[in-house]
Design a protein around this motif. Structure first.
Motif, mmCIF file in Angstrom:
data_model
loop_
_atom_site.group_PDB
_atom_site.id
_atom_site.type_symbol
_atom_site.label_atom_id
_atom_site.label_comp_id
_atom_site.label_asym_id
_atom_site.label_seq_id
_atom_site.Cartn_x
_atom_site.Cartn_y
_atom_site.Cartn_z
ATOM 1 N N GLN A 158 66.806 -50.329 37.618
ATOM 2 C CA GLN A 158 66.314 -51.600 37.105
ATOM 3 C C GLN A 158 67.132 -52.756 37.665
ATOM 4 O OE1 GLN A 158 63.782 -52.381 34.381
ATOM 5 N NE2 GLN A 158 64.135 -54.240 35.528
ATOM 6 N N ASN A 159 66.439 -53.745 38.253
ATOM 7 C CA ASN A 159 67.199 -54.873 38.794
ATOM 8 C C ASN A 159 67.656 -55.796 37.666
ATOM 9 O OD1 ASN A 159 65.278 -57.040 38.258
ATOM 10 N ND2 ASN A 159 64.042 -56.213 39.919
ATOM 11 N N LEU A 160 68.561 -56.693 37.990
ATOM 12 C CA LEU A 160 69.192 -57.510 36.963
ATOM 13 C C LEU A 160 68.239 -58.540 36.365
ATOM 14 C CD1 LEU A 160 72.711 -58.089 38.565
ATOM 15 C CD2 LEU A 160 71.893 -56.186 37.180
ATOM 16 N N ASN A 161 67.099 -58.784 37.029
ATOM 17 C CA ASN A 161 66.111 -59.721 36.495
ATOM 18 C C ASN A 161 65.117 -59.056 35.556
ATOM 19 O OD1 ASN A 161 67.315 -61.672 38.033
ATOM 20 N ND2 ASN A 161 65.741 -61.693 39.624
ATOM 21 N N GLY A 162 65.075 -57.719 35.564
ATOM 22 C CA GLY A 162 64.151 -57.013 34.696
ATOM 23 C C GLY A 162 62.721 -56.990 35.189
ATOM 24 N N THR A 163 62.480 -57.328 36.465
ATOM 25 C CA THR A 163 61.128 -57.315 37.005
ATOM 26 C C THR A 163 60.805 -55.931 37.562
ATOM 27 O OG1 THR A 163 61.833 -58.053 39.196
ATOM 28 C CG2 THR A 163 61.341 -59.756 37.575
ATOM 29 N N SER A 164 59.585 -55.789 38.126
ATOM 30 C CA SER A 164 59.133 -54.480 38.597
ATOM 31 C C SER A 164 59.711 -54.100 39.949
ATOM 32 C CB SER A 164 57.602 -54.465 38.673
ATOM 33 O OG SER A 164 57.137 -55.497 39.523
ATOM 34 N N ASP A 165 60.486 -54.972 40.571
ATOM 35 C CA ASP A 165 61.093 -54.658 41.870
ATOM 36 C C ASP A 165 62.440 -53.966 41.659
ATOM 37 O OD1 ASP A 165 59.237 -55.811 43.898
ATOM 38 O OD2 ASP A 165 59.611 -57.629 42.736
ATOM 39 N N TYR A 166 62.387 -52.649 41.431
ATOM 40 C CA TYR A 166 63.591 -51.861 41.225
ATOM 41 C C TYR A 166 64.381 -51.752 42.533
ATOM 42 C CZ TYR A 166 62.194 -50.168 36.581
ATOM 43 O OH TYR A 166 61.858 -50.070 35.251
ATOM 44 N N ALA A 167 65.710 -51.625 42.414
ATOM 45 C CA ALA A 167 66.551 -51.348 43.579
ATOM 46 C C ALA A 167 66.405 -49.869 43.925
ATOM 47 C CB ALA A 167 68.008 -51.683 43.273
ATOM 48 N N LEU A 168 65.951 -49.559 45.131
ATOM 49 C CA LEU A 168 65.668 -48.190 45.542
ATOM 50 C C LEU A 168 66.894 -47.570 46.201
ATOM 51 C CD1 LEU A 168 62.116 -48.864 47.014
ATOM 52 C CD2 LEU A 168 62.675 -47.888 44.774
ATOM 53 N N ASP A 169 67.241 -46.354 45.762
ATOM 54 C CA ASP A 169 68.457 -45.686 46.239
ATOM 55 C C ASP A 169 68.068 -44.369 46.891
ATOM 56 O OD1 ASP A 169 70.982 -44.772 46.701
ATOM 57 O OD2 ASP A 169 71.748 -45.172 44.696
ATOM 58 N N LEU A 170 68.031 -44.349 48.221
ATOM 59 C CA LEU A 170 67.603 -43.148 48.922
ATOM 60 C C LEU A 170 68.665 -42.054 48.911
ATOM 61 C CD1 LEU A 170 65.719 -44.541 52.077
ATOM 62 C CD2 LEU A 170 64.739 -43.555 50.006
ATOM 63 N N ARG A 171 69.939 -42.399 49.072
ATOM 64 C CA ARG A 171 70.956 -41.352 49.215
ATOM 65 C C ARG A 171 72.280 -41.714 48.553
ATOM 66 N NH1 ARG A 171 69.977 -38.500 55.176
ATOM 67 N NH2 ARG A 171 68.296 -37.141 54.411
ATOM 68 N N GLY A 172 72.215 -42.260 47.344
ATOM 69 C CA GLY A 172 73.420 -42.431 46.551
ATOM 70 C C GLY A 172 74.323 -43.566 46.961
ATOM 71 N N PHE A 173 73.763 -44.778 47.146
ATOM 72 C CA PHE A 173 74.579 -45.924 47.535
ATOM 73 C C PHE A 173 74.818 -46.899 46.390
ATOM 74 C CE2 PHE A 173 73.822 -44.162 51.622
ATOM 75 C CZ PHE A 173 74.880 -44.580 52.406
ATOM 76 N N THR A 225 80.830 -45.310 42.077
ATOM 77 C CA THR A 225 80.156 -45.626 40.822
ATOM 78 C C THR A 225 78.647 -45.806 41.003
ATOM 79 O OG1 THR A 225 80.525 -47.999 41.128
ATOM 80 C CG2 THR A 225 82.226 -46.760 39.958
ATOM 81 N N LEU A 226 77.950 -45.691 39.881
ATOM 82 C CA LEU A 226 76.501 -45.908 39.794
ATOM 83 C C LEU A 226 75.712 -45.004 40.737
ATOM 84 C CD1 LEU A 226 76.301 -49.803 39.399
ATOM 85 C CD2 LEU A 226 75.766 -48.072 37.669
ATOM 86 N N VAL A 227 76.132 -43.750 40.844
ATOM 87 C CA VAL A 227 75.426 -42.777 41.674
ATOM 88 C C VAL A 227 75.167 -41.517 40.838
ATOM 89 C CG1 VAL A 227 75.465 -41.335 43.742
ATOM 90 C CG2 VAL A 227 76.502 -43.614 43.790
ATOM 91 N N PRO A 228 73.919 -41.230 40.476
ATOM 92 C CA PRO A 228 73.632 -39.966 39.791
ATOM 93 C C PRO A 228 73.754 -38.797 40.764
ATOM 94 C CG PRO A 228 71.597 -41.142 40.255
ATOM 95 C CD PRO A 228 72.716 -42.049 40.671
ATOM 96 N N SER A 283 75.314 -49.560 43.540
ATOM 97 C CA SER A 283 74.907 -50.956 43.364
ATOM 98 C C SER A 283 74.557 -51.636 44.679
ATOM 99 C CB SER A 283 76.016 -51.745 42.653
ATOM 100 O OG SER A 283 77.201 -51.760 43.435
ATOM 101 N N ALA A 284 74.926 -51.027 45.817
ATOM 102 C CA ALA A 284 74.580 -51.587 47.126
ATOM 103 C C ALA A 284 73.394 -50.863 47.747
ATOM 104 C CB ALA A 284 75.779 -51.504 48.068
ATOM 105 N N SER A 285 72.647 -50.103 46.947
ATOM 106 C CA SER A 285 71.583 -49.264 47.494
ATOM 107 C C SER A 285 70.505 -50.075 48.194
ATOM 108 C CB SER A 285 70.952 -48.421 46.378
ATOM 109 O OG SER A 285 70.409 -49.244 45.362
#
Length: 659
Positions: free
Chosen positions: A90-105, A552-555, A107-109
């Motif tokens: 979820q991006n910090l604005n709460g809109t539908s444009d989620y930050a996409l994380d292809l390989r565990g990057f 951090t922030l990597v599942p 907050s900089a994904s």
């Protein structure tokens, strides 16, 4: 590739136990569309030219427009998360444009993946999530996802991969279109209209959309209006055309919750009175021409963007940005029979600027210019494919004001890829290369020291994979590793004279990403098909005071499974489950926190019925009503975390008419 397998931690191989369970599945590979579609209708663009499936990017995947419609997705970002199995934060604005994380990057994904629309970069010179919600879903023909380093063809920021959105082209002598209306939870209202028309050698398309919603959290209302239109002239040897894309977005920012008690008490509450707006206009000219065995192409685009944010009643901050891109390129195809050769080379030129002002006073102004040359040659001989590529790019960065700096430098990328078909049911592929990322204007403006820009990030990339199966059942397994130096990351624990002690963008000590991806698809019967995607990734520091600690922030693990039912009688249904493992709070570089962002599971589904030109559907997201969050910063102590809750349950009803 030995280093990939020998150095992965034991935990990285646990998901292999699931391989037997997935062995009956089949992955929707780049040469595949929906099970009932003809393979030859799919084209790919890994070489930045339209291609048939035999020249598909090695190890890539495709999401088709039909798959998006059956899943009931409303934008490209949602399709990539639901159908492509990509973890989205979820991006910090709460809109539908989620930050996409292809390989565990973490907050900089979203800064480590390049997102393009018809070859034009959508992710550019600012630290903001690409506005994919501005792309009308009815205009999308397909989405191509390439995981892993791709800087040779696409330049900086492509360490975790690329996402290419390809829009539809009008057919000669045909007219088609659609009208869509959607209502749903929390005052959700959306209308979309699309039209394509072709006559003689001309075709045009136009797409209009508008939505309003109160969203899940308090003080988080959103309104967005989009227009996209194009006109092109096609002739025997090529085509030429123009596109205009415009987006207007106004939103209220709910902000973060300061501790877990507040989240569990009421995740919908807000502590913010901030508002924001984004106005974006993009103009694109494109041309393609064939001369014998040569194909020539070029894109010229210019984007203007204004972002405004601030507290209600206060003087807002205004960010004005402009980006001009020019990308000429050429391809030469030779060969016959079982032997073919594809040579591609070209240049990318970009000129961008970004200015911050308030009350008419400019406090900061930055620029970034770049020029690049790349070349790639691929040989396809019988059962073997080998590709070799290289890129050289020059950057000139500068900023005025309190964060003044000026620097120029050059950087290289290269890769070697190979694929071998042992049998029609068994392929093995490998890739080794070097990719890079350059700090954008926003990141440099929030670095640790005045007068010093952030160093470029580099990554040595490795991948080894295999695919087993046919069009009905297939499974793909990939092992990957990225060894990074000077990774660009936001560290809340370090002081900065630019952010009053709230952290800064900086270069990390050497880091590493390594893991395994399992992807599969199976046609269970004439009506049922299933898709499953699993990723395990270990993200850690390899040197420095945090050596051995997790980023951090990597599942570590995330998994997606979707079941699709299309009996052929006008009815259809689609249900998906996504599970995301626990994560470390942003800022917990020392891994001292015993608490984690909890793991969560979400369920979405859709049922639709078609009758003639009409389709009626009901869809739902987070159907179990799970309270969860995927974005949180701080030291993770109960009174110092900054938590951004994800949306709760939502239900939508839609009606669509095609003509």
């Amino acid at each position: 590739m030995k280093s990939v397998s020998s150095n992965c931690s034991l935990a990285a191989w646990k998901p292999l136990a699931l391989a037997s369970a997935l062995a009956t599945l089949s992955f929707p590979s780049v040469a595949q569309t929906a099970p009932d579609q003809n393979l030859s209708t799919v084209t790919v663009s890994g070489s930045r030219f339209a291609n048939d499936p035999s020249w598909a990017p090695i190890g890539a995947s495709v999401i088709t427009s039909e798959q998006m419609r059956e899943a009931g997705v409303n934008n490209a970002n949602e399709a990539i998360r639901k159908i492509g199995g990509v973890f989205g934060r979820q991006n910090l604005n709460g809109t539908s444009d989620y930050a996409l994380d292809l390989r565990g990057f973490g907050s900089a994904s979203d800064q480590n993946v390049v997102i393009m629309v018809d070859g034009i970069r959508l992710s550019e010179n600012e630290q903001a999530t690409a506005l994919m919600s501005s792309i009308p879903v009815e205009s999308i023909e397909r989405i191509e996802i390439v995981r892993g380093g791709s800087s040779v063809m696409y330049g900086e920021g492509a360490t975790s991969g690329t996402i290419q959105i390809i829009t539809k082209r009008g057919a000669a002598g045909a007219t088609s279109g659609s009208l869509v209306g959607i209502v749903g939870s929390r005052e959700y209202r959306e209308m979309r209209a699309s039209l394509t028309k072709g006559w003689d050698n001309f075709s045009l398309d136009a797409n209009l959309s508008g939505l309003k919603t109160d969203n899940y959290r308090d003080h988080n209302a959103l309104r967005q209006d989009n227009f996209s239109g194009g006109l092109q002239w096609a002739y025997k040897q090529g085509r030429i055309g123009v596109r205009i894309d415009a987006a207007r977005q106004d939103s209220q920012l709910a902000g973060s919750l300061s501790n877990l008690d507040k989240f569990y008490q009421n995740p919908r509450q807000s502590n913010s009175i901030r508002n924001a707006s984004i106005d974006s206009d993009r103009y694109t000219l494109f041309a393609e021409h064939r001369i014998g065995k040569w194909e020539l192409a070029a894109d010229l685009s210019q984007r203007y963007k204004r972002a405004v944010s601030g507290n209600q009643g206060a003087i807002p901050n205004i960010y004005d940005g402009r980006v001009t891109q020019f990308s000429p390129r050429a391809r030469y195809l030779t060969g016959s029979g079982d032997f073919r050769n594809e040579l591609v080379f070209g240049s990318d030129f970009s000129k961008s600027s970004r200015r911050l002002s308030s009350n008419g006073i400019v406090s900061r102004s930055g620029s970034q210019d770049s020029s690049a040359f790349y070349i790639k040659d691929e040989i396809n001989s019988g059962k073997a494919r080998v590709s070799v590529g290289a890129r050289r790019e020059y950057f000139d960065q500068g900023m005025t004001g309190t964060r003044a700096y000026d620097q120029s430098f050059g950087i290289n990328a290269a890769d070697i890829q190979a694929n071998y078909e042992f049998t029609p049911l068994l392929n093995v592929f490998a890739k080794v290369g070097r990719s890079y990322r350059v700090a954008n204007i926003d990141e440099n403006s929030g670095s640790t020291k005045s007068g010093r820009a952030i160093k470029p990030q580099t990554s040595n990339d490795y991948e080894l994979g295999t695919s087993l199966g046919n069009a009905q059942q297939k499974v793909i397994v990939k092992l990957f590793r990225h060894d990074l130096k000077n990774e660009i990351y936001y560290d809340r624990s370090i002081p900065s004279d630019a952010t009053s002690g709230f952290g800064a963008n900086t270069n990390l000590d050497p880091t590493q990403r390594e893991g395994i991806e399992l992807e599969g698809r199976a046609k269970l019967s004439s009506a049922f098909s299933v898709v499953a995607i699993l990723q395990h990734v270990s993200a850690k520091f390899t040197e420095g005071p945090y050596a051995g600690r997790e980023v951090t922030l990597v599942p570590k693990n995330n998994a997606t499974m979707r079941l699709n039912w299309v009996p052929g009688n006008g009815h259809s249904a689609d249900i998906g489950v996504q599970w995301v493992d626990k994560q470390r709070y942003g800022g917990d570089f020392s891994n001292a926190c015993t608490a984690r962002i909890p793991a969560f599971t979400t369920v979405d589904g859709r049922y639709a019925i078609r009758s003639g030109a009409w389709e009626f559907a009901v869809s739902g997201t987070n159907l179990t009503g799970k309270d969860y969050f995927s974005q949180a910063f701080g030291t993770c102590a109960n009174n110092s975390a900054s938590i951004y809750p994800d949306p709760g349950r939502a239900v939508k009803f839609s009606a669509r008419m095609d003509f």
